[in-house]
Design a protein around this motif. Structure first.
Motif, mmCIF file in Angstrom:
data_model
loop_
_atom_site.group_PDB
_atom_site.id
_atom_site.type_symbol
_atom_site.label_atom_id
_atom_site.label_comp_id
_atom_site.label_asym_id
_atom_site.label_seq_id
_atom_site.Cartn_x
_atom_site.Cartn_y
_atom_site.Cartn_z
ATOM 1 N N LYS A 118 -4.251 9.678 -13.153
ATOM 2 C CA LYS A 118 -4.747 10.167 -11.855
ATOM 3 C C LYS A 118 -4.802 11.696 -11.820
ATOM 4 O O LYS A 118 -5.214 12.277 -10.824
ATOM 5 C CB LYS A 118 -3.844 9.672 -10.720
ATOM 6 N N ARG A 128 1.717 10.145 0.233
ATOM 7 C CA ARG A 128 1.653 9.171 -0.867
ATOM 8 C C ARG A 128 2.948 9.139 -1.686
ATOM 9 O O ARG A 128 3.293 8.134 -2.292
ATOM 10 C CB ARG A 128 0.472 9.577 -1.782
ATOM 11 N N PRO A 154 2.264 -9.528 0.121
ATOM 12 C CA PRO A 154 1.276 -10.314 0.863
ATOM 13 C C PRO A 154 -0.030 -10.446 0.084
ATOM 14 O O PRO A 154 -0.250 -9.724 -0.894
ATOM 15 C CB PRO A 154 1.060 -9.500 2.139
ATOM 16 N N ALA A 155 -0.889 -11.342 0.537
ATOM 17 C CA ALA A 155 -2.173 -11.531 -0.145
ATOM 18 C C ALA A 155 -3.142 -10.399 0.184
ATOM 19 O O ALA A 155 -4.138 -10.209 -0.499
ATOM 20 C CB ALA A 155 -2.762 -12.875 0.245
ATOM 21 N N GLU A 156 -2.837 -9.647 1.242
ATOM 22 C CA GLU A 156 -3.724 -8.538 1.619
ATOM 23 C C GLU A 156 -3.509 -7.355 0.671
ATOM 24 O O GLU A 156 -2.409 -7.168 0.142
ATOM 25 C CB GLU A 156 -3.432 -8.054 3.053
ATOM 26 N N ILE A 157 -4.535 -6.541 0.491
ATOM 27 C CA ILE A 157 -4.404 -5.384 -0.381
ATOM 28 C C ILE A 157 -3.556 -4.306 0.299
ATOM 29 O O ILE A 157 -2.747 -3.632 -0.333
ATOM 30 C CB ILE A 157 -5.794 -4.796 -0.749
ATOM 31 N N ASN A 187 4.517 14.129 -7.714
ATOM 32 C CA ASN A 187 5.534 13.078 -7.771
ATOM 33 C C ASN A 187 6.849 13.570 -8.373
ATOM 34 O O ASN A 187 7.929 13.189 -7.927
ATOM 35 C CB ASN A 187 4.995 11.862 -8.527
ATOM 36 N N THR A 235 -4.933 -14.441 -8.722
ATOM 37 C CA THR A 235 -3.511 -14.145 -8.522
ATOM 38 C C THR A 235 -2.714 -15.444 -8.671
ATOM 39 O O THR A 235 -3.149 -16.470 -8.146
ATOM 40 C CB THR A 235 -3.295 -13.596 -7.088
ATOM 41 N N ASN A 288 7.342 7.036 -1.750
ATOM 42 C CA ASN A 288 8.125 6.150 -2.621
ATOM 43 C C ASN A 288 8.928 6.945 -3.660
ATOM 44 O O ASN A 288 9.995 6.527 -4.102
ATOM 45 C CB ASN A 288 7.234 5.095 -3.293
ATOM 46 N N GLY A 338 0.816 -1.212 0.000
ATOM 47 C CA GLY A 338 0.000 0.000 0.000
ATOM 48 C C GLY A 338 0.848 1.259 0.000
ATOM 49 O O GLY A 338 0.355 2.359 -0.265
ATOM 50 N N GLU A 339 2.183 1.100 0.306
ATOM 51 C CA GLU A 339 3.072 2.267 0.361
ATOM 52 C C GLU A 339 3.728 2.580 -0.979
ATOM 53 O O GLU A 339 4.553 3.480 -1.068
ATOM 54 C CB GLU A 339 4.206 1.998 1.363
ATOM 55 N N GLY A 340 3.425 1.773 -1.989
ATOM 56 C CA GLY A 340 3.977 2.072 -3.308
ATOM 57 C C GLY A 340 5.336 1.463 -3.603
ATOM 58 O O GLY A 340 6.072 1.960 -4.460
ATOM 59 N N VAL A 341 5.661 0.374 -2.904
ATOM 60 C CA VAL A 341 6.932 -0.326 -3.153
ATOM 61 C C VAL A 341 6.950 -0.853 -4.591
ATOM 62 O O VAL A 341 7.948 -0.738 -5.318
ATOM 63 C CB VAL A 341 7.065 -1.520 -2.170
ATOM 64 N N ILE A 342 5.814 -1.443 -4.994
ATOM 65 C CA ILE A 342 5.746 -2.070 -6.317
ATOM 66 C C ILE A 342 5.887 -0.999 -7.404
ATOM 67 O O ILE A 342 6.631 -1.169 -8.379
ATOM 68 C CB ILE A 342 4.408 -2.845 -6.479
ATOM 69 N N SER A 343 5.208 0.135 -7.201
ATOM 70 C CA SER A 343 5.318 1.217 -8.195
ATOM 71 C C SER A 343 6.758 1.697 -8.297
ATOM 72 O O SER A 343 7.271 1.911 -9.399
ATOM 73 C CB SER A 343 4.442 2.415 -7.805
HETATM 74 N N1 COA Z 1 1.423 8.657 -6.150
HETATM 75 C C1 COA Z 1 0.153 8.274 -6.412
HETATM 76 N N2 COA Z 1 -0.284 7.002 -6.318
HETATM 77 C C2 COA Z 1 0.614 6.083 -5.954
HETATM 78 C C3 COA Z 1 1.951 6.405 -5.669
HETATM 79 C C4 COA Z 1 2.350 7.752 -5.779
HETATM 80 N N3 COA Z 1 3.596 8.136 -5.514
HETATM 81 N N4 COA Z 1 2.618 5.280 -5.351
HETATM 82 C C5 COA Z 1 1.733 4.263 -5.429
HETATM 83 N N5 COA Z 1 0.515 4.766 -5.794
HETATM 84 C C6 COA Z 1 -0.709 3.991 -5.991
HETATM 85 C C7 COA Z 1 -0.524 2.970 -7.102
HETATM 86 O O1 COA Z 1 -0.768 3.554 -8.358
HETATM 87 C C8 COA Z 1 -1.552 1.941 -6.694
HETATM 88 O O2 COA Z 1 -2.804 2.472 -7.055
HETATM 89 P P1 COA Z 1 -3.851 1.642 -7.905
HETATM 90 O O3 COA Z 1 -4.326 0.604 -6.931
HETATM 91 O O4 COA Z 1 -4.838 2.673 -8.260
HETATM 92 O O5 COA Z 1 -3.101 1.060 -9.047
HETATM 93 C C9 COA Z 1 -1.494 1.937 -5.174
HETATM 94 O O6 COA Z 1 -0.961 3.221 -4.824
HETATM 95 C C10 COA Z 1 -0.627 0.819 -4.556
HETATM 96 O O7 COA Z 1 0.683 1.012 -4.932
HETATM 97 P P2 COA Z 1 1.573 -0.143 -5.638
HETATM 98 O O8 COA Z 1 2.922 0.418 -5.825
HETATM 99 O O9 COA Z 1 0.889 -0.677 -6.840
HETATM 100 O O10 COA Z 1 1.592 -1.347 -4.630
HETATM 101 P P3 COA Z 1 2.250 -1.487 -3.178
HETATM 102 O O11 COA Z 1 3.706 -1.646 -3.247
HETATM 103 O O12 COA Z 1 1.739 -0.419 -2.294
HETATM 104 O O13 COA Z 1 1.695 -2.893 -2.719
HETATM 105 C C11 COA Z 1 0.101 -4.592 -3.097
HETATM 106 C C12 COA Z 1 0.320 -3.168 -2.763
HETATM 107 C C13 COA Z 1 0.510 -4.871 -4.549
HETATM 108 C C14 COA Z 1 0.885 -5.508 -2.189
HETATM 109 C C15 COA Z 1 -1.371 -4.918 -2.874
HETATM 110 O O14 COA Z 1 -2.149 -3.895 -3.314
HETATM 111 C C16 COA Z 1 -1.833 -6.156 -3.587
HETATM 112 O O15 COA Z 1 -2.233 -6.115 -4.713
HETATM 113 N N6 COA Z 1 -1.748 -7.315 -2.879
HETATM 114 C C17 COA Z 1 -2.027 -8.586 -3.459
HETATM 115 C C18 COA Z 1 -3.490 -8.887 -3.478
HETATM 116 C C19 COA Z 1 -3.697 -10.279 -3.994
HETATM 117 O O16 COA Z 1 -3.385 -10.583 -5.129
HETATM 118 N N7 COA Z 1 -4.232 -11.144 -3.121
HETATM 119 C C20 COA Z 1 -4.493 -12.470 -3.486
HETATM 120 C C21 COA Z 1 -5.950 -12.646 -3.641
HETATM 121 S S1 COA Z 1 -6.313 -14.351 -3.775
#
Ligand code: COA
Length: 576
Positions: free
Chosen positions: A163, A131, A44-47, A171, A230, A134, A16-21
């Motif tokens: 967005k 936000r 993790p599996a959590e959002i 950013n 997933t 990252n 949720g902190e934007g590591v993936i981005s």
């Molecule tokens: N400015 C604006 N928005 C930003 C940002 C920034 N600097 N950095 C990140 N964001 C947004 C991303 O665009 C994303 O938004 P979106 O959901 O609209 O695409 C959101 O913040 C999350 O950021 P992201 O970098 O994609 O992921 P993360 O590192 O925060 O990790 C996950 C989140 C991926 C772990 C989580 O959301 C997820 O998907 N978990 C897995 C869920 C799953 O598959 N479960 C299994 C089900 S069976």
């Protein structure tokens, strides 16, 4: 300062902190500047919440695997620091959120270069939005390791453009704040620097899942149906953007059973079809896979494996569906399992999966995995004009002929017709059938039909690209792996050979039925055969033991992560 040829940067923080981005953007920017990249993410599996990690490996040369360990850790919180602190070694770099976050003490780790960057604080107080934490981190990383600022600005624009411009501007600002923090507070002391490569027009960066989608498009897939799961969802997301552009169809079904039923129906109607799922979805599909097999309908099933059984570990890496793919399904069902090694392979082997399905009229798995599916990697832009496309053999009606859908032919392949063709009516049923397609349960008929459905694969090994073998004179050990472990094995072989050890390797992509002509001589030639794979039971070792009656050395791990090349190299040394 020595320029490195190979660098691994790991980002860690809370989901949720934007590591993936952050990881995505740095890899895109580096790839656009001409570097080879290969990424690995685990979350993790959590959002929201839990430890998320994204690792990017950069190189001026072709990258084969995630690599062993990392050089730079950029951690967004204390949990990520604790998860990685033990892996920091002499020469590592640590960039961490301090002060202002939940890391309470300044880090002074002997031999490790530490850069404190108050990511959250600067995001809140100077960029005006937490936000952007990252992007503060990314600004610092780009400054320290010479990653193109323009390249990252380009990815900010493409990722956050939808967005709104204010989000993009915020950013951009955060990126510069991160850069300035390093410039104003540190003199770079670590040895790492990744200069750009030479940007190449014909390079593209895509994920393994997207590459499966692209392969399907090139193969001529004109019907895809799936239920999101997933780590396979992205195959469908990619195709949902692409298929309509070519006037082709995608149906999001209500579940996996319906998805496969949809594609079976479309295949019967003449379409080239695929579904995409992961292990739990494949479990649900078993009865219909048998149906496609007995109806002799071409169907491609992309299985992006994850940790199981059941819903198990949805976001973690495992190679544990081989037994399911090869041996699942009741009765004797003929099917084929193909497993790609890397992103580029996902394109070309998906095309092969379609070719095999169409030629032999049966279900074909493309068995990918979580690490490969979610990995992004650079590759040469595929040239569709250079690939071989095979379509199903169609029946040519001659005067007075009566059509037999399941005709017993010399090749055991029965030409197909489009439903509704005049004079060619038949029943496509899951009941055992006579050549005409009418139900028939006699011993002779069932024997003949089962033989036909298996014997049609007799030349599969020759039809499929040859199994690659890398042999070394004087070696007594042969090692073979499957799926994305192949890339890791290739690197491990490089490591041990550099140390003077002699070892041979095999890299099979056809994993069911096993490529006997290639495998048998390989097994017979070496005193020992080692099979590293990521599952508890040693599934390929088990299948090979059963088929070839020999005793391989099975080396398995099953902790939700891939092997590192060093782990396999160490095992090879131990076995030798
Ligand atoms: N400015 C604006 N928005 C930003 C940002 C920034 N600097 N950095 C990140 N964001 C947004 C991303 O665009 C994303 O938004 P979106 O959901 O609209 O695409 C959101 O913040 C999350 O950021 P992201 O970098 O994609 O992921 P993360 O590192 O925060 O990790 C996950 C989140 C991926 C772990 C989580 O959301 C997820 O998907 N978990 C897995 C869920 C799953 O598959 N479960 C299994 C089900 S069976």
């Amino acid at each position: 300062m020595a320029e490195r040829n190979d660098l691994i940067i790991r980002f860690g923080g809370e989901g949720g902190e934007g590591v993936i981005s952050a990881g995505d953007m740095v890899s895109q920017a580096a790839a656009r500047s001409g570097l080879e990249v290969l990424t690995f993410k685990t979350f993790p599996a959590e959002i929201k919440g839990g430890y998320a990690m994204y690792q990017v490996r950069f190189s001026h040369e072709k990258i084969l695997s995630e690599g062993s360990g990392f050089d730079v850790a950029c951690v967004f919180n204390n949990e990520a620091l604790q998860a990685n602190i033990k892996s920091l070694k002499e020469g590592s770099v640590l960039i961490y959120d301090f002060p202002g976050g939940d890391i309470e003490e300044e880090q002074n780790i002997p031999g490790v270069t530490c850069y404190a960057v108050p990511m959250g604080k600067l995001a809140k107080e100077e960029a005006g939005n937490y936000r952007s934490k990252n992007m503060i981190a990314l600004g610092a990383v780009a400054e320290l390791f010479s990653i193109s600022r323009d390249g990252i600005r380009g990815t900010i624009n493409s990722k956050f453009g939808k967005k709104g411009q204010d989000v993009v501007d915020m950013n951009y600002k955060a990126l510069d704040i991160g850069r300035d923090h390093i410039r104003n507070n540190y003199k770079k002391t670590d040895p790492y620097k990744m200069d750009s490569g030479t940007p190449q027009e014909d390079m593209v960066v895509m994920s393994g899942n997207e590459a499966i989608g692209l392969g399907a498009l090139i193969a001529g897939c004109n019907f895809f149906s799936a239920y999101p799961i997933t780590p396979a969802t992205e195959v469908g997301i990619y195709l949902s953007n692409q298929l309509p552009k070519f006037n082709r169809t995608l149906v999001q079904a209500e579940d996996e059973i319906a998805s496969l039923a949809n594609v079976i129906g479309a295949s019967y109607a003449g379409a080239k079809v695929m579904t995409g799922t992961s292990g739990p979805g494949v479990s649900l599909m078993q009865e219909l896979i048998g149906m496609a097999s007995i109806m002799e309908l071409p169907v491609v099933i992309a299985d992006v494996q994850r940790g199981g059984p059941s819903t198990g570990l949805p976001t973690k890496h495992e190679q544990s569906d081989l037994l399911l793919a090869a041996h699942g399904c009741h009765g004797d069902a003929s099917k084929v399992v193909i497993s790609p090694e890397g992103v580029e392979d996902c394109v070309y082997l998906t095309i092969e999966a379609f070719n095999v399905a169409e030629k032999y009229q049966l279900p074909v798995y493309i068995l990918s995995d979580g690490s490969l599916g979610l990995r992004t990697s650079s590759m040469k832009r595929p040239d569709p004009s250079k690939v071989k496309i095979v379509n199903r053999e169609m029946y040519k009606k001659t005067n007075g002929d009566s059509y037999n859908r399941y005709a017993l032919t010399e090749s055991n392949i029965s030409p197909m017709v489009h439903p509704g063709e005049e004079g060619c009516a038949y029943i496509s049923a899951s009941l055992e059938h006579a050549e005409s397609s009418a139900p028939r349960y006699t011993a002779e008929n069932h024997t003949a039909m089962l033989d036909k459905r298996f014997n049609k694969l007799v030349d599969l090994e020759d039809f499929f690209p040859a199994t690659e073998v890398d042999e070394q004179e004087g070696a007594t050990l042969g090692v073979l792996a499957w799926g994305s472990t192949i890339g890791t094995l290739r690197e491990a072989i490089g490591i041990v050979r550099k140390e003077g050890l002699k070892v041979s390797a095999m890299y099979p992509k056809l994993v069911w039925p096993l490529p006997e002509k290639a495998m048998k001589p390989f097994i017979e030639k070496y005193d020992k055969i080692l099979i590293p794979e990521i599952n508890k039971q040693g599934q390929l070792a088990k299948v090979m033991r059963g088929e070839f009656n020999f005793e391989p050395i099975s080396y398995t791990i099953y902790g939700g992560l891939p092997f590192t090349p060093q782990m396999i190299a160490d095992k090879i040394k131990e076995v030798i």
